[in-house]
Design a protein around this motif. Sequence first.
Motif, PDB file in Angstrom:
ATOM      1  N   LEU A  19      72.140 -26.354 -18.704  1.00 24.30           N
ATOM      2  CA  LEU A  19      71.819 -27.673 -18.331  1.00 24.30           C
ATOM      3  C   LEU A  19      70.910 -27.873 -17.277  1.00 24.30           C
ATOM      4  CD1 LEU A  19      75.377 -29.463 -18.098  1.00 24.30           C
ATOM      5  CD2 LEU A  19      73.736 -29.176 -19.793  1.00 24.30           C
ATOM      6  N   LYS A  20      69.637 -28.446 -17.859  1.00 20.52           N
ATOM      7  CA  LYS A  20      68.444 -28.385 -16.728  1.00 20.52           C
ATOM      8  C   LYS A  20      67.904 -29.782 -16.599  1.00 20.52           C
ATOM      9  CE  LYS A  20      68.264 -24.233 -15.431  1.00 20.52           C
ATOM     10  NZ  LYS A  20      67.856 -22.921 -15.904  1.00 20.52           N
ATOM     11  N   PRO A  21      67.262 -30.114 -15.275  1.00 22.23           N
ATOM     12  CA  PRO A  21      66.348 -31.363 -15.764  1.00 22.23           C
ATOM     13  C   PRO A  21      65.322 -31.235 -16.202  1.00 22.23           C
ATOM     14  CG  PRO A  21      66.360 -30.422 -13.502  1.00 22.23           C
ATOM     15  CD  PRO A  21      67.351 -29.640 -13.984  1.00 22.23           C
ATOM     16  N   ILE A  22      64.374 -32.459 -16.966  1.00 27.88           N
ATOM     17  CA  ILE A  22      63.263 -32.140 -17.838  1.00 27.88           C
ATOM     18  C   ILE A  22      62.082 -31.500 -17.087  1.00 27.88           C
ATOM     19  CG2 ILE A  22      62.382 -34.473 -17.242  1.00 27.88           C
ATOM     20  CD1 ILE A  22      61.701 -34.287 -20.459  1.00 27.88           C
ATOM     21  N   THR A  23      61.897 -31.517 -15.792  1.00 27.22           N
ATOM     22  CA  THR A  23      61.042 -30.763 -14.983  1.00 27.22           C
ATOM     23  C   THR A  23      61.102 -29.272 -14.885  1.00 27.22           C
ATOM     24  OG1 THR A  23      62.263 -31.486 -13.111  1.00 27.22           O
ATOM     25  CG2 THR A  23      60.289 -32.824 -13.766  1.00 27.22           C
ATOM     26  N   ASN A  24      62.354 -28.826 -15.303  1.00 27.17           N
ATOM     27  CA  ASN A  24      62.434 -27.402 -15.077  1.00 27.17           C
ATOM     28  C   ASN A  24      62.474 -26.623 -16.735  1.00 27.17           C
ATOM     29  OD1 ASN A  24      63.174 -27.825 -12.784  1.00 27.17           O
ATOM     30  ND2 ASN A  24      64.767 -26.530 -12.554  1.00 27.17           N
ATOM     31  N   LEU A  25      61.941 -27.492 -17.536  1.00 26.72           N
ATOM     32  CA  LEU A  25      62.371 -26.972 -19.074  1.00 26.72           C
ATOM     33  C   LEU A  25      60.673 -26.794 -19.654  1.00 26.72           C
ATOM     34  CD1 LEU A  25      65.131 -29.470 -20.042  1.00 26.72           C
ATOM     35  CD2 LEU A  25      65.075 -26.773 -19.873  1.00 26.72           C
ATOM     36  N   TYR A  26      60.913 -26.125 -20.668  1.00 27.87           N
ATOM     37  CA  TYR A  26      59.451 -25.854 -21.395  1.00 27.87           C
ATOM     38  C   TYR A  26      59.764 -26.343 -22.797  1.00 27.87           C
ATOM     39  CZ  TYR A  26      58.829 -22.961 -17.395  1.00 27.87           C
ATOM     40  OH  TYR A  26      58.593 -22.604 -16.190  1.00 27.87           O
ATOM     41  N   PHE A  27      58.682 -26.315 -23.734  1.00 26.79           N
ATOM     42  CA  PHE A  27      59.013 -26.724 -25.023  1.00 26.79           C
ATOM     43  C   PHE A  27      58.056 -25.737 -25.828  1.00 26.79           C
ATOM     44  CE2 PHE A  27      57.800 -29.197 -28.897  1.00 26.79           C
ATOM     45  CZ  PHE A  27      58.850 -29.428 -29.395  1.00 26.79           C
ATOM     46  N   CYS A  28      58.626 -24.939 -26.709  1.00 28.55           N
ATOM     47  CA  CYS A  28      57.921 -24.275 -27.514  1.00 28.55           C
ATOM     48  C   CYS A  28      57.368 -24.905 -28.825  1.00 28.55           C
ATOM     49  CB  CYS A  28      58.755 -22.529 -27.963  1.00 28.55           C
ATOM     50  SG  CYS A  28      57.709 -21.647 -29.025  1.00 28.55           S
ATOM     51  N   ARG A  29      56.176 -24.882 -29.084  1.00 26.20           N
ATOM     52  CA  ARG A  29      55.575 -25.551 -30.205  1.00 26.20           C
ATOM     53  C   ARG A  29      55.608 -24.826 -31.541  1.00 26.20           C
ATOM     54  NH1 ARG A  29      49.895 -28.061 -29.229  1.00 26.20           N
ATOM     55  NH2 ARG A  29      49.227 -26.090 -28.964  1.00 26.20           N
ATOM     56  N   HIS A  30      56.005 -23.680 -31.372  1.00 25.79           N
ATOM     57  CA  HIS A  30      56.204 -22.821 -32.303  1.00 25.79           C
ATOM     58  C   HIS A  30      57.514 -22.712 -33.018  1.00 25.79           C
ATOM     59  CE1 HIS A  30      52.003 -21.586 -31.870  1.00 25.79           C
ATOM     60  NE2 HIS A  30      52.355 -21.680 -30.653  1.00 25.79           N
ATOM     61  N   CYS A  31      58.633 -22.615 -32.134  1.00 23.51           N
ATOM     62  CA  CYS A  31      60.033 -22.721 -32.720  1.00 23.51           C
ATOM     63  C   CYS A  31      60.297 -24.054 -32.586  1.00 23.51           C
ATOM     64  CB  CYS A  31      61.029 -22.003 -31.747  1.00 23.51           C
ATOM     65  SG  CYS A  31      60.185 -20.433 -31.431  1.00 23.51           S
ATOM     66  N   LEU A  32      59.783 -25.033 -31.916  1.00 24.99           N
ATOM     67  CA  LEU A  32      60.119 -26.338 -31.702  1.00 24.99           C
ATOM     68  C   LEU A  32      61.369 -26.461 -30.959  1.00 24.99           C
ATOM     69  CD1 LEU A  32      59.150 -27.868 -35.230  1.00 24.99           C
ATOM     70  CD2 LEU A  32      57.932 -28.090 -33.131  1.00 24.99           C
ATOM     71  N   LYS A  33      61.585 -25.687 -29.947  1.00 32.38           N
ATOM     72  CA  LYS A  33      62.725 -25.810 -29.079  1.00 32.38           C
ATOM     73  C   LYS A  33      62.493 -26.138 -27.854  1.00 32.38           C
ATOM     74  CE  LYS A  33      65.914 -23.422 -32.050  1.00 32.38           C
ATOM     75  NZ  LYS A  33      66.567 -21.915 -32.575  1.00 32.38           N
ATOM     76  N   ILE A  34      63.474 -26.610 -27.173  1.00 35.26           N
ATOM     77  CA  ILE A  34      63.339 -26.616 -25.708  1.00 35.26           C
ATOM     78  C   ILE A  34      63.809 -25.016 -24.811  1.00 35.26           C
ATOM     79  CG2 ILE A  34      64.381 -27.504 -23.605  1.00 35.26           C
ATOM     80  CD1 ILE A  34      64.812 -30.253 -25.184  1.00 35.26           C
ATOM     81  N   ARG A 274      61.064 -16.029 -25.885  1.00 37.49           N
ATOM     82  CA  ARG A 274      61.553 -14.925 -26.307  1.00 37.49           C
ATOM     83  C   ARG A 274      61.762 -14.838 -27.908  1.00 37.49           C
ATOM     84  NH1 ARG A 274      66.191 -13.099 -22.066  1.00 37.49           N
ATOM     85  NH2 ARG A 274      64.820 -12.957 -20.065  1.00 37.49           N
ATOM     86  N   ASP A 275      61.803 -15.902 -28.575  1.00 40.75           N
ATOM     87  CA  ASP A 275      62.128 -15.743 -30.084  1.00 40.75           C
ATOM     88  C   ASP A 275      60.646 -15.432 -30.781  1.00 40.75           C
ATOM     89  OD1 ASP A 275      64.616 -16.156 -29.940  1.00 40.75           O
ATOM     90  OD2 ASP A 275      64.556 -17.925 -30.786  1.00 40.75           O
ATOM     91  N   CYS A 276      59.661 -16.178 -30.530  1.00 42.21           N
ATOM     92  CA  CYS A 276      58.168 -16.263 -31.136  1.00 42.21           C
ATOM     93  C   CYS A 276      57.205 -15.347 -30.410  1.00 42.21           C
ATOM     94  CB  CYS A 276      57.903 -17.688 -31.725  1.00 42.21           C
ATOM     95  SG  CYS A 276      57.240 -18.472 -30.386  1.00 42.21           S
ATOM     96  N   ASP A 277      57.392 -15.114 -29.094  1.00 41.78           N
ATOM     97  CA  ASP A 277      56.522 -14.235 -28.516  1.00 41.78           C
ATOM     98  C   ASP A 277      55.289 -15.243 -28.146  1.00 41.78           C
ATOM     99  OD1 ASP A 277      57.301 -11.989 -27.339  1.00 41.78           O
ATOM    100  OD2 ASP A 277      56.026 -10.701 -28.745  1.00 41.78           O
ATOM    101  N   HIS A 278      55.289 -16.325 -28.221  1.00 42.44           N
ATOM    102  CA  HIS A 278      53.967 -17.123 -28.068  1.00 42.44           C
ATOM    103  C   HIS A 278      54.175 -17.645 -26.423  1.00 42.44           C
ATOM    104  CE1 HIS A 278      53.433 -18.028 -32.268  1.00 42.44           C
ATOM    105  NE2 HIS A 278      52.312 -18.148 -32.087  1.00 42.44           N
ATOM    106  N   ASN A 279      53.057 -17.791 -25.970  1.00 34.94           N
ATOM    107  CA  ASN A 279      52.982 -18.243 -24.422  1.00 34.94           C
ATOM    108  C   ASN A 279      53.474 -19.630 -24.332  1.00 34.94           C
ATOM    109  OD1 ASN A 279      50.338 -16.027 -23.711  1.00 34.94           O
ATOM    110  ND2 ASN A 279      52.081 -16.246 -22.587  1.00 34.94           N
TER     111      ASN A 279
END
Length: 488
Positions: A19-34, A274-279
């Motif tokens: 559980l994290k506030p939105i400011t501590n999260l990233y969004f992978c555009r390749h896996c479409l996951k937070i 970690r899933d798709c290795d994209h930056n």
Amino acid sequence: MAYLTQLDYVKYVCSCGQLKPITNLYFCRHCLKIRCGFCICHEVDSHYCANCLENMPSSEARLKKNRCSSCFDCPSCFHTLSTRATFAQPRQDPAAGDAKVENKQAKKMYYLSCFNCRWTSRDVGIPDQPVASGGWPERTNPYTARINQLLDYYKAIAQQEKQEKLDRERKKFAIRGKYITLTDKTGLTGAMARNIAGLPSSESSSSAIANFVPSVASAEVEELPEDYHLREVNLKQVSTMAQRLAAPEWQPGDVARLQPVARPLSVKRSQRCRDCDHNLTKPEYNPGSIKFKIELLAFYHVPEVKIISHESVKAGQVADLLLKVTNPTAHEMTLRILRPADSAEEVPAPPEDQEPRSIEKSLEKSLNLEKDTSWSKVIERKPEMPTVSQICVPEVTLTLAQRDDAAEYDDDPQHETSDIILWRKSNKLALRLKVTTDPTAEVGKPAQVAFRLQYSYRNTVPPSAQSVQHRDHTLNTTVILDLGSVCE
Ligand SMILES: [Zn+2]
Ligand SMILES: [Zn+2]
Ligand SMILES: [Zn+2]
Ligand SMILES: [Zn+2]
């Protein structure tokens, strides 16, 4: 009903369950996951000194023991030391004539001073230096030889273990009869491979193990001085634990022996999915820049939820909850608020990349060098969803306009007469929701409410040759709101 500090009250559930506030999260555009800091891979990009902004490659940083050679911290208060200049009077030489002395210019000499606590390098008898930068006397670690011995020994052991493991695996495959050794495939010999990998040859490592002398504990301990317990203690002369540990090699117990601490280097790091290795993030190389080349923060891709206000949550009653939802993307978004238990539509897994691994990669893998991949498996957990209070989900699909930076200057929000929408302002929407609480809810227990945000997302990653990516997606994210505690 005060405006709440949102970070503590609105938490998003990351793909890994944190559980994290939105400011501590990233969004992978390749896996479409937070993704959060826990389920991404951190890499050091460059080393630099935060004081003089000099950057250096990691090999040089390792050589300098990750410390800047020209900046120092105060050994007393850890503030950065400044270089000060004074004019040293030329020493009078009794043998020389008076006229000769007058021609001599006063020479500039430099010392280090702390502007915070007034500690100076003169306090501990470090001689002033004729040049402003560098040249400060370096102290050698009294245990250098022993530490190097230990390092060599442990490196040799690690090397030996790797070799044993490799041999074991080779044997295992040889029995099955299917194994073609890497050396057959690539024409590399074991020694060459080790050389490429920068490992010592097996002969030198076995000699390092053979010649190693282990430490032996001794029962004889040096006696304390006679007056040790009788001497009066002057706390001003005794260094604190933090001061001692700032110089682990010497650990001075006496403040008169404190020495300037070479400033530790900072790192710029990039982060990878970690899933798709994209930056997910990649900073600019220049240490003076705070910009990023890649910056996939959830804040730019996932609708942001804020609590405007809420009525106090009471057992068996309905409370009003006002939320603000913002669309941070450059595309119109449709939104639905759903129960957290509703089955989330699975995001299709990105196609496995079938690319044949390069020889270097397989070589690296078979030698089992630095890249240990066991960490890449993230332990996912399911957070417990609050059940005491529930949101009455509205049966509507909301649309949210794209981000419009010019609309920030608009004054009046458009008020709507809808049951759910309180007002709209460009890409923002205020929602009026109801929260029902279980009649059996205990007073004083935390009142939390969870809901699932289903939103449309337009992927702007240009489709590559291997993967045909859909542009439009329906994504889900679970949000948990903290509404204080259950009131009487
Ligand atoms: Zn990814
Ligand atoms: Zn995570
Ligand atoms: Zn520096
Ligand atoms: Zn200081």
